[in-house]
Design a protein around this motif. Structure first.
Motif, PDB file in Angstrom:
ATOM      1  N   ILE A   1       1.371 -11.940 -10.788  1.00  0.00           N
ATOM      2  CA  ILE A   1       2.013 -10.642 -10.996  1.00  0.00           C
ATOM      3  C   ILE A   1       2.219 -10.037  -9.606  1.00  0.00           C
ATOM      4  N   GLU A   2       3.480  -9.953  -9.186  1.00  0.00           N
ATOM      5  CA  GLU A   2       3.818  -9.469  -7.844  1.00  0.00           C
ATOM      6  C   GLU A   2       3.552  -7.969  -7.709  1.00  0.00           C
ATOM      7  N   GLN A   3       3.469  -7.530  -6.450  1.00  0.00           N
ATOM      8  CA  GLN A   3       3.266  -6.111  -6.145  1.00  0.00           C
ATOM      9  C   GLN A   3       4.611  -5.437  -5.920  1.00  0.00           C
ATOM     10  N   SER A   4       4.773  -4.255  -6.480  1.00  0.00           N
ATOM     11  CA  SER A   4       5.979  -3.467  -6.317  1.00  0.00           C
ATOM     12  C   SER A   4       5.951  -2.755  -4.974  1.00  0.00           C
ATOM     13  N   PHE A   5       7.115  -2.531  -4.403  1.00  0.00           N
ATOM     14  CA  PHE A   5       7.178  -1.814  -3.125  1.00  0.00           C
ATOM     15  C   PHE A   5       7.360  -0.312  -3.334  1.00  0.00           C
TER      16      PHE A   5
END
Length: 171
Positions: free
Chosen positions: A166-170
């Motif tokens: 689950i990627e991190q949002s910017f």
């Protein structure tokens, strides 16, 4: 009568797990092999990193990449070759290898596989998404001995051994 109910309660969840069509065994899966009327030939064993288990009379049996039906046929043939006349062999997966989820979830780690598992359910098992989670979800899966990265959504089916990022949002 009580023993019959206990037998059913113990076996039924395992049989339900074994219902993934065409599922190929791999290291980390636990298989149960039962030979009717031959308690000494009934074993439950975790597949080792070489993809094999040790089985009475036969020795090392390679299981990785095979279905339970293929293993059943192999063991039946091996037992007929000098040991038993007409063995009744049953092979099923008693527990699957885990799936993994990491990144922006509250409790990353390894989790026990469950039938009909979707990415949405896997995220719930991991405690949900963090505030920084993005909508980019990557699934890594081994297909035909090759690692593939798949862009996933909440309805994507999860299989044993999958790795979810689950990627991190910017923002």
């Amino acid at each position: 009568m009580t023993k019959l109910y206990l037998y059913i309660l113990v076996l039924v969840p395992s049989i339900v797990l074994a219902s993934i069509d065409g599922y190929k065994l791999a290291a980390g899966d636990t298989v149960s092999i039962h030979v009717y009327g031959q308690d000494d030939l009934s074993v439950t064993s975790k597949i080792d990193k070489s993809g094999s288990i040790k089985y009475p009379f036969i020795g090392k049996v390679p299981l990785a990449g095979k279905t339970t039906d293929q293993v059943n046929q192999f063991i039946t043939q091996a037992l007929m070759d000098g040991y038993l006349v007409n063995p009744e062999v049953h092979v099923y997966v008693s527990s699957y290898r885990p799936f993994y989820i990491h990144g922006q979830v509250k409790k990353p780690g390894a989790f026990a596989y469950q039938p009909e598992l979707t990415l949405s359910k896997a995220i719930a098992l991991a405690g949900g998404l963090t505030e920084r989670a993005s909508s980019t979800w990557i699934l890594k899966r081994t297909i035909n001995n090759q690692n593939k990265s798949i862009k996933a959504d909440e309805q994507t089916e999860i299989l044993p051994g999958d790795i979810i990022t689950i990627e991190q949002s910017f923002f």
